[in-house]
Design an enzyme around this catalytic site. Structure first.
Site, mmCIF file in Angstrom:
data_model
loop_
_atom_site.group_PDB
_atom_site.id
_atom_site.type_symbol
_atom_site.label_atom_id
_atom_site.label_comp_id
_atom_site.label_asym_id
_atom_site.label_seq_id
_atom_site.Cartn_x
_atom_site.Cartn_y
_atom_site.Cartn_z
ATOM 1 N N HIS A 115 8.714 6.358 4.981
ATOM 2 C CA HIS A 115 8.065 7.196 5.988
ATOM 3 C C HIS A 115 7.323 6.332 6.988
ATOM 4 O O HIS A 115 6.778 5.279 6.656
ATOM 5 C CB HIS A 115 7.108 8.207 5.343
ATOM 6 C CG HIS A 115 6.114 7.605 4.410
ATOM 7 N ND1 HIS A 115 6.441 7.265 3.112
ATOM 8 C CD2 HIS A 115 4.811 7.268 4.565
ATOM 9 C CE1 HIS A 115 5.376 6.741 2.521
ATOM 10 N NE2 HIS A 115 4.370 6.728 3.390
ATOM 11 N N GLY B 130 0.790 -1.231 0.000
ATOM 12 C CA GLY B 130 0.000 0.000 0.000
ATOM 13 C C GLY B 130 0.818 1.275 0.000
ATOM 14 O O GLY B 130 0.290 2.354 0.249
HETATM 15 P P1 AMP Z 1 1.778 5.705 1.969
HETATM 16 O O1 AMP Z 1 2.853 5.871 0.912
HETATM 17 O O2 AMP Z 1 0.635 4.853 1.503
HETATM 18 O O3 AMP Z 1 2.311 5.245 3.291
HETATM 19 O O4 AMP Z 1 1.099 7.093 2.220
HETATM 20 C C1 AMP Z 1 1.672 8.322 1.864
HETATM 21 C C2 AMP Z 1 1.081 9.377 2.762
HETATM 22 O O5 AMP Z 1 1.684 10.610 2.416
HETATM 23 C C3 AMP Z 1 -0.439 9.549 2.629
HETATM 24 O O6 AMP Z 1 -1.022 9.403 3.933
HETATM 25 C C4 AMP Z 1 -0.581 10.978 2.106
HETATM 26 O O7 AMP Z 1 -1.713 11.649 2.624
HETATM 27 C C5 AMP Z 1 0.719 11.622 2.547
HETATM 28 N N1 AMP Z 1 1.174 12.758 1.744
HETATM 29 C C6 AMP Z 1 1.324 12.791 0.404
HETATM 30 N N2 AMP Z 1 1.782 13.993 0.001
HETATM 31 C C7 AMP Z 1 1.933 14.731 1.131
HETATM 32 C C8 AMP Z 1 2.363 16.068 1.397
HETATM 33 N N3 AMP Z 1 2.743 16.893 0.414
HETATM 34 N N4 AMP Z 1 2.386 16.493 2.683
HETATM 35 C C9 AMP Z 1 1.993 15.673 3.682
HETATM 36 N N5 AMP Z 1 1.591 14.409 3.502
HETATM 37 C C10 AMP Z 1 1.535 13.941 2.241
#
Ligand code: AMP
Ligand code: ZN
Length: 108
Positions: A99, A92
């Site tokens: 992160h 996912g």
């Molecule tokens: P995942 O890669 O599935 O663990 O999730 C990526 C996360 O990054 C998601 O919860 C997004 O809402 C978040 N996200 C994406 N772009 C940004 C951004 N520019 N600032 C903060 N959060 C972000």
């Protein structure tokens, strides 16, 4: 990685709601929060995912995990919180810069 959104946040090239920063890591609020408190903790150095980590990343990964209770407490989550690291397409992962999600609801 010039096209990586989290590298751009780490370098200050695009804005983020930053809650913590040091030489190695940065934490900022998730843009689409899935809980009242939802922040992301990332290494400043580009690491694609847990699948591309190696033994040399042990200290950094340990530091990130050890920081979660410190930052969680600061965000009102002294009673507890959830962590998640989505890894790879099948896990996912949407943003391919490692992160750690920290999510929770502040308790009275
Ligand atoms: P995942 O890669 O599935 O663990 O999730 C990526 C996360 O990054 C998601 O919860 C997004 O809402 C978040 N996200 C994406 N772009 C940004 C951004 N520019 N600032 C903060 N959060 C972000
Ligand atoms: Zn990156």
């Amino acid at each position: 990685m010039s096209d990586c959104i989290f590298c751009k946040i780490a370098h200050g090239d695009i804005p983020a709601s930053k809650i913590y920063e040091d030489d190695d890591v940065i934490a900022f609020n998730d843009i689409r929060p899935a809980a009242p408190v939802h922040f992301l903790l990332i290494p400043k150095r580009h690491i694609e995912s847990m699948l591309t980590t190696s033994k040399e990343d042990e200290a950094l990964l340990g530091k990130m995990l050890a920081l979660t209770p410190v930052l969680a407490r600061e965000q009102g989550l002294a009673a507890g919180y959830k962590t998640a690291i989505n890894t790879g397409l099948a896990g996912g992962q949407e943003v391919f810069h490692l992160h750690l999600h920290v999510l929770g609801t502040p308790q009275q």
